[in-house]
Design a protein around this motif. Structure first.
Motif, PDB file in Angstrom:
ATOM      1  N   TYR A   1       0.824  -1.200   0.000  1.00  0.00           N
ATOM      2  CA  TYR A   1       0.000   0.000   0.000  1.00  0.00           C
ATOM      3  C   TYR A   1       0.870   1.266   0.000  1.00  0.00           C
ATOM      4  O   TYR A   1       0.599   2.215  -0.743  1.00  0.00           O
TER       5      TYR A   1
ATOM      6  N   LYS B   1       2.539   1.520  -3.516  1.00  0.00           N
ATOM      7  CA  LYS B   1       1.544   1.672  -4.587  1.00  0.00           C
ATOM      8  C   LYS B   1       0.901   3.057  -4.590  1.00  0.00           C
ATOM      9  O   LYS B   1       0.488   3.549  -5.634  1.00  0.00           O
ATOM     10  N   ASN B   2       0.816   3.695  -3.413  1.00  0.00           N
ATOM     11  CA  ASN B   2       0.122   4.968  -3.321  1.00  0.00           C
ATOM     12  C   ASN B   2       1.018   6.198  -3.368  1.00  0.00           C
ATOM     13  O   ASN B   2       0.577   7.298  -3.059  1.00  0.00           O
TER      14      ASN B   2
ATOM     15  N   LYS C   1       2.756   9.130  -5.304  1.00  0.00           N
ATOM     16  CA  LYS C   1       2.473   9.845  -6.553  1.00  0.00           C
ATOM     17  C   LYS C   1       3.561   9.524  -7.573  1.00  0.00           C
ATOM     18  O   LYS C   1       4.745   9.636  -7.286  1.00  0.00           O
TER      19      LYS C   1
ATOM     20  N   ASN D   1       2.408   0.932 -10.937  1.00  0.00           N
ATOM     21  CA  ASN D   1       2.104  -0.389 -10.392  1.00  0.00           C
ATOM     22  C   ASN D   1       3.393  -1.145 -10.117  1.00  0.00           C
ATOM     23  O   ASN D   1       4.471  -0.710 -10.506  1.00  0.00           O
TER      24      ASN D   1
END
Length: 176
Positions: A84, A87-88, A90, A94
């Protein structure tokens, strides 16, 4: 917390970023790791670079270029939390993998990419090892010094009744 990889060991993963965001992703991830105190889970972040020599107008110019533009390599223990976090960021598109399941690099892929910490360095000074390359193939030795930054060790080898110090690379020895 579920461990997506079913392993408590860190592996190298490839993160696909928007082109030109590699450095921002690396810096952001390093800051998050520091702020959250999760350096035990996300251990290393690299953007593979290489030196390129160009000759322009008769002058030699050296520049550093990204080997894989749009990709960042992350050594991490894959859990829901670490997935998480990465992946998050900016600029992260992926993980490279199958669907939503990130796949770690294999040892062969890591060697091809030049990531040479593949060798599990669990050696300590005083450990008994065996030399696995010529000219000292199969000689037992004792580790005297470890140079992690150079990926080398100094070992003491007994030959012809005398102790001799030999400087070797990590991949030239194995634990007995």
């Amino acid at each position: 917390m579920e461990n997506l990889n079913n392993s408590d060991l860190p592996h190298w993963y490839v993160v696909y970023t928007y082109s030109g965001y590699e450095n921002k992703v690396k810096a952001t991830l390093e800051k998050i790791v520091e702020n959250r105190g999760i350096s035990d889970k996300i251990q290393e972040i690299i953007i593979p670079m290489e030196e390129e020599i160009e000759i322009k107008d008769g002058k030699q110019k050296t520049s550093i270029k990204k080997v894989f533009p749009g990709y960042v390599l992350v050594k991490m223990i894959m859990t829901d939390e670490t997935w998480y976090v990465v992946k998050n960021i900016k600029g992260v598109f992926n993980f490279v993998g199958v669907g939503d399941k990130p796949l770690p690099l294999t040892e062969k892929e890591m060697q091809t990419l030049g990531i040479d910490d593949i060798i599990n360095l669990d050696y300590e000074i005083g450990d008994n090892v065996r030399i696995i390359t010529d000219p000292f193939y199969n000689y037992p030795a004792v580790i005297e010094e470890i140079y992690k930054d150079k990926k080398r060790v100094k070992v003491k080898v007994s030959m012809f009744g005398r102790e001799t110090s030999v400087d070797l690379e990590f991949n030239q020895i194995q634990k007995i």
